[in-house]
Design a protein around this motif. Structure first.
Motif, short mmCIF file in Angstrom:
data_model
loop_
_atom_site.label_atom_id
_atom_site.label_comp_id
_atom_site.label_asym_id
_atom_site.label_seq_id
_atom_site.Cartn_x
_atom_site.Cartn_y
_atom_site.Cartn_z
N SER A 142 2.41 -13.25 -19.24
CA SER A 142 1.66 -12.43 -20.20
C SER A 142 0.31 -13.06 -20.51
O SER A 142 -0.72 -12.38 -20.53
CB SER A 142 2.46 -12.25 -21.49
OG SER A 142 3.67 -11.57 -21.25
N LEU A 168 -2.06 -12.64 -17.49
CA LEU A 168 -2.45 -11.27 -17.13
C LEU A 168 -3.37 -10.61 -18.15
O LEU A 168 -4.05 -9.65 -17.81
CB LEU A 168 -1.18 -10.42 -16.95
CG LEU A 168 -0.30 -10.83 -15.75
CD1 LEU A 168 1.03 -10.10 -15.81
CD2 LEU A 168 -1.00 -10.55 -14.44
N LEU A 178 0.73 -6.67 -20.85
CA LEU A 178 -0.17 -6.36 -19.75
C LEU A 178 -1.39 -5.60 -20.29
O LEU A 178 -1.32 -4.96 -21.34
CB LEU A 178 0.54 -5.48 -18.71
CG LEU A 178 1.80 -6.04 -18.07
CD1 LEU A 178 2.48 -4.98 -17.23
CD2 LEU A 178 1.48 -7.26 -17.22
N VAL A 184 -3.26 -0.64 -14.04
CA VAL A 184 -2.60 -1.79 -14.66
C VAL A 184 -3.21 -3.04 -14.03
O VAL A 184 -3.10 -3.25 -12.83
CB VAL A 184 -1.08 -1.76 -14.45
CG1 VAL A 184 -0.44 -3.01 -15.07
CG2 VAL A 184 -0.48 -0.51 -15.09
#
Length: 457
Positions: free
Chosen positions: A278, A281, A306, A356
């Motif tokens: 986490s 990212l 994310l 994403v």
């Protein structure tokens, strides 16, 4: 001389026919039939049924024992496997070419060998010198690791007794062949025979085996589905080839959960596990830019944060374009329709792009509200606050539905320093006593957008 009989076998599903067909009637794929020589048994086998050898047993009389496991010394892979490698198990590893399957498995071989277990790495694609070059680059050097460049199943089986390994790595199942079968390596018959042979070796000798399988251009494992049914565990590598992050997840596991996820980063020294993905990212999230939002998702038992981005711009053509990367395209189309109908955002003449960050693919419904917020933020050109995380499933009537593992999601947000989290109203009662983070419950999309974007139009 007896005439050689041939048959045509579909390489996608294993369907057999006496003549060539352009389209398989079983799996409906085109140009998948390959001619193979039909095997005939010259001797008839006589089977004598012994009733005493096998009989039904009452379930309460069956004794169970816990599977014997040993670690790969890679925590992320152990998580996906259910706690480590089960002795005598057969694991199938799939993934795109160049994504890191061989790199990870040579690292596993080194770790297990350094733990004092004998490991046999069988390669039908590379020579010993090529494997040695990769091992040297990764700093691998162990006296218990043996390399065998061979693709003949009979020769491989004959050499097992002399080494007596506890772990076998086969790279790959499509390259090995049995001389007893006339068809070429990689055909359905050879894949079936190779998998069956290694399954018998694993179960009879108690040797854990990893088998690499090639994938088709659609991303599924090449060969018949029987290949996946025969093995104990199937794990897939995911991620873009030119992106540094790799995801490993199980789609079948007889010894553990199939919901776990392993996160790796490809570096010069091989695949390195990410203990806190986490943090990595979301580390490059832009500040004060519309269309970017932090979402909370759960893969198995692991919560992850994310960054999800959306770009909304007027279309230059008659039909607006929709593009989704890392999320399901049909789900995005559904959410955009809900956004227009229930919230009133007129985006039918706007191009919408969803991404994403990090090349990760997420299918969990809890990202629905994140997609909606990101699109609304980009459309209105209002940035989302940096200390806000959103999560929630969205229904067709615009309601925000509850998500699972809400406590773990909040704990992850607190650990990374976020101050606010927008969650579904139905999750609020279970977490309203949690301190250190402002938990904001919402009932519907209009309310969520007004809270996150400040109510500005």
């Amino acid at each position: 001389m007896a005439k050689i009989r041939t048959k045509y076998v579909c390489q996608g599903c294993g369907y057999e026919t006496s003549k060539w067909l352009g389209k398989c009637p079983e799996c409906t794929k085109w140009n998948t039939f390959v001619e193979e020589i039909e095997q005939k048994n010259s001797k008839k086998e006589v089977f004598i049924i012994d009733k005493s050898s096998s009989r039904p047993i009452n379930i309460n009389a069956i004794e169970t024992k816990e599977e014997e496991r040993f670690s790969t010394e890679i925590a992320e892979l152990d998580r996906v496997l259910g706690g480590g490698i089960v002795k005598g198990s057969l694991v199938l590893v799939g993934g795109d070419p160049g994504i890191g399957k061989s790199t990870l498995l040579i690292q596993v071989s080194s770790n297990v060998a350094n733990a004092g277990k004998k490991v046999l790495y069988i390669s039908g694609e590379e020579s010993e010198s090529q494997i040695k070059m990769r091992a040297k680059r990764l700093g691998i050097n162990s006296d218990n690791l043996y390399i065998f460049a061979e693709n003949n199943l009979s020769i491989i089986e004959a050499n097992l007794d002399s080494i007596n390994p506890e772990l076998i790595i086969l790279d790959s199942i499509q390259t090995v062949y049995s001389p007893e079968i006339a068809s070429a390596p990689g055909t359905v018959s050879q894949i079936k025979e190779g998998t069956s042979k290694f399954m018998k070796i694993s179960k009879k000798m108690g040797i854990s085996t990893f088998v690499v399988g090639h994938v088709t251009k659609e991303g599924s494992l090449a060969g018949p589905k029987l290949l996946e049914h025969m093995v104990d565990t199937v794990i897939y590598f995911e991620g873009e080839r030119y992106n540094t992050y790799r995801l490993v997840r199980a789609v079948k596991n007889r010894f553990g959960s199939t919901n776990e996820l392993g996160v790796f980063e490809m570096r010069d020294l091989g695949l390195v596990e990410l203990d806190n993905p986490s943090k990595v990212l979301i580390s490059e999230k832009p500040k004060d830019v519309a269309g970017s939002v932090i979402i909370s998702t759960v893969e198995g038992t692991r919560p992850m944060l994310l960054e999800l981005q959306a770009l909304v711009s007027p279309t230059s053509f008659g039909i607006a374009k929709r593009t989704a990367t890392g999320v399901d395209f049909n789900r995005v189309a559904l959410l955009l329709a809900v956004l227009e109908k229930r919230v009133g955002l007129q985006i039918q003449n706007q191009d919408v792009y969803i991404n994403v960050v990090g090349g990760i693919k997420i299918n969990e419904p809890s990202i629905d509200m994140g997609i909606i917020i990101a699109v609304a933020s980009s459309f209105r050109n209002i940035p989302v606050s940096e200390d806000v995380v959103v999560t929630g499933e969205v229904g067709l009537t615009g309601e925000v539905r509850a998500v699972s593992f809400i406590e773990k999601r909040i704990a992850e947000c607190k650990k990374l320093g976020f101050k606010k989290m927008v969650i579904p109203r139905n999750n609020y009662d279970a977490v309203k006593e949690i301190k250190g983070i402002d938990i904001i419950p919402v009932d519907n999309l209009r309310q969520a957008i007004n809270i996150v974007l400040g109510g500005n139009k």
